[in-house]
Design an enzyme around this catalytic site. Structure first.
Site, short mmCIF file in Angstrom:
data_model
loop_
_atom_site.label_atom_id
_atom_site.label_comp_id
_atom_site.label_asym_id
_atom_site.label_seq_id
_atom_site.Cartn_x
_atom_site.Cartn_y
_atom_site.Cartn_z
N PRO A 33 0.79 -1.22 0.00
CA PRO A 33 0.00 0.00 0.00
C PRO A 33 0.83 1.28 0.00
O PRO A 33 1.86 1.37 0.66
CB PRO A 33 -0.82 -0.10 1.30
CG PRO A 33 -0.16 -1.13 2.11
CD PRO A 33 0.50 -2.07 1.15
N ASN A 34 0.32 2.22 -0.77
CA ASN A 34 0.85 3.59 -0.87
C ASN A 34 2.17 3.69 -1.64
O ASN A 34 2.66 4.80 -1.85
CB ASN A 34 1.00 4.23 0.52
CG ASN A 34 -0.34 4.32 1.23
OD1 ASN A 34 -1.29 4.85 0.66
ND2 ASN A 34 -0.44 3.77 2.42
N ARG A 57 4.32 11.04 -2.07
CA ARG A 57 4.22 10.87 -0.62
C ARG A 57 5.57 11.15 0.06
O ARG A 57 6.61 10.67 -0.38
CB ARG A 57 3.71 9.46 -0.26
CG ARG A 57 4.72 8.36 -0.45
CD ARG A 57 4.22 6.96 -0.12
NE ARG A 57 4.01 6.72 1.28
CZ ARG A 57 4.20 5.54 1.87
NH1 ARG A 57 4.63 4.50 1.17
NH2 ARG A 57 3.96 5.40 3.14
N TYR A 87 10.86 8.99 1.28
CA TYR A 87 10.80 8.04 0.15
C TYR A 87 11.41 8.55 -1.15
O TYR A 87 11.42 7.83 -2.15
CB TYR A 87 9.34 7.61 -0.06
CG TYR A 87 8.73 7.01 1.19
CD1 TYR A 87 9.24 5.85 1.75
CD2 TYR A 87 7.65 7.64 1.83
CE1 TYR A 87 8.72 5.33 2.92
CE2 TYR A 87 7.11 7.11 3.00
CZ TYR A 87 7.66 5.96 3.54
OH TYR A 87 7.13 5.42 4.69
N ASN A 136 8.22 -5.23 -0.82
CA ASN A 136 8.09 -4.12 0.11
C ASN A 136 6.60 -4.06 0.46
O ASN A 136 5.81 -3.50 -0.29
CB ASN A 136 8.55 -2.81 -0.52
CG ASN A 136 8.43 -1.66 0.45
OD1 ASN A 136 7.83 -1.77 1.52
ND2 ASN A 136 9.01 -0.51 0.08
N ALA A 184 3.11 -0.59 4.90
CA ALA A 184 2.67 -0.65 6.30
C ALA A 184 2.26 -2.06 6.73
O ALA A 184 2.29 -2.38 7.93
CB ALA A 184 1.52 0.32 6.52
N GLU A 225 13.22 -8.71 1.69
CA GLU A 225 12.37 -7.61 2.20
C GLU A 225 13.09 -6.29 1.92
O GLU A 225 14.26 -6.15 2.27
CB GLU A 225 12.19 -7.80 3.71
CG GLU A 225 11.50 -6.66 4.41
CD GLU A 225 11.53 -6.83 5.95
OE1 GLU A 225 12.31 -7.67 6.47
OE2 GLU A 225 10.79 -6.09 6.62
N HIS A 268 12.85 -1.98 2.19
CA HIS A 268 12.20 -0.73 2.61
C HIS A 268 13.03 0.43 2.08
O HIS A 268 14.26 0.44 2.24
CB HIS A 268 12.09 -0.65 4.14
CG HIS A 268 11.27 -1.75 4.69
ND1 HIS A 268 9.90 -1.80 4.53
CD2 HIS A 268 11.63 -2.90 5.31
CE1 HIS A 268 9.46 -2.92 5.07
NE2 HIS A 268 10.48 -3.62 5.54
N ARG A 318 13.03 5.07 12.54
CA ARG A 318 11.73 5.76 12.54
C ARG A 318 10.91 5.35 13.78
O ARG A 318 11.46 4.92 14.78
CB ARG A 318 11.03 5.50 11.20
CG ARG A 318 11.85 6.06 10.03
CD ARG A 318 11.16 5.87 8.71
NE ARG A 318 9.91 6.63 8.65
CZ ARG A 318 8.98 6.46 7.71
NH1 ARG A 318 9.18 5.57 6.75
NH2 ARG A 318 7.86 7.17 7.72
N ARG A 369 7.20 0.97 13.62
CA ARG A 369 7.84 0.44 12.41
C ARG A 369 8.97 -0.54 12.74
O ARG A 369 9.65 -1.04 11.85
CB ARG A 369 8.38 1.58 11.53
CG ARG A 369 7.29 2.46 10.96
CD ARG A 369 7.84 3.50 9.98
NE ARG A 369 6.98 4.65 9.96
CZ ARG A 369 5.88 4.77 9.21
NH1 ARG A 369 5.54 3.81 8.37
NH2 ARG A 369 5.12 5.85 9.26
C1 DQA Z 1 8.18 1.41 3.86
C2 DQA Z 1 8.25 1.67 5.37
C3 DQA Z 1 6.91 1.38 6.02
O1 DQA Z 1 6.99 1.62 7.41
C4 DQA Z 1 5.85 2.28 5.43
O2 DQA Z 1 4.58 1.98 6.00
C5 DQA Z 1 5.79 2.22 3.96
C6 DQA Z 1 7.05 2.19 3.21
C7 DQA Z 1 9.49 1.80 3.16
O3 DQA Z 1 9.61 1.46 1.98
O4 DQA Z 1 10.34 2.46 3.75
O5 DQA Z 1 4.74 2.31 3.34
O6 DQA Z 1 7.98 0.02 3.66
#
Ligand code: DQA
Length: 142
Positions: free
Chosen positions: A9-10, A17, A22, A73, A76, A97, A99, A106, A110
């Site tokens: 998501p996102n 964002r 990011y 990735n 959240a 994984e 990020h 952070r 997280r």
């Molecule tokens: C993320 C870190 C997560 O905590 C966050 O919710 C994201 C992006 C990252 O790529 O740094 O959506 O996975």
């Protein structure tokens, strides 16, 4: 060799964002960087993004018998989803994984990654280059 790159998501909002966390690259920039890198390395890559947990589970399941590696990735859902952990354990495909941000620096919420237990490696804080490093890690393992 085929690698499935999954974004949760996102991550479709990359470039818009929170650029301080990011960066400025868009999701489409990320897609074209990954495609160019995969072509250079001579591997097949499939990219998938969804904002929905069940769709991410379905996509991981679809990798069974079709992909040699997964780069994920989960956004959240990293910090909440036992369903994604279970899906990764079910297919048992080498997984990295990723990020984009340095999650370990952070918020407290997280600091938990449910999916880490199913991953051979975790890459954080390398921006979108982390995805390319993840692909290289999976290739080296071959
Ligand atoms: C993320 C870190 C997560 O905590 C966050 O919710 C994201 C992006 C990252 O790529 O740094 O959506 O996975």
């Amino acid at each position: 060799m085929k690698i499935l790159v999954i974004n949760g998501p996102n991550l479709n909002m990359l470039g818009i964002r929170e650029p301080d966390h990011y960066g400025k690259k868009t999701y489409l920039d990320l897609v074209s960087d990954i495609k160019a890198h995969s072509e250079k390395k001579g591997i097949e890559v499939e990219l998938y993004q969804s904002n929905h947990e069940g769709d991410l589970v379905d996509k991981i399941q679809s990798a069974y018998g079709t992909a040699d590696g997964i780069v994920i990735n989960p956004g959240a859902y990293t910090h909440t989803s036992i369903a994604i952990l279970d899906a990764l354990k079910s297919v048992n495909i080498p997984t990295v994984e990723v990020h984009i941000s340095k999650v370990e620096e952070r918020e407290d919420f997280r600091q938990i990654s449910y999916i880490r237990a199913a991953c051979a490696k975790t890459i954080t804080g390398h921006g979108t280059d982390g995805y390319l490093e993840a692909i290289d890690f999976l290739l080296e393992g071959k």
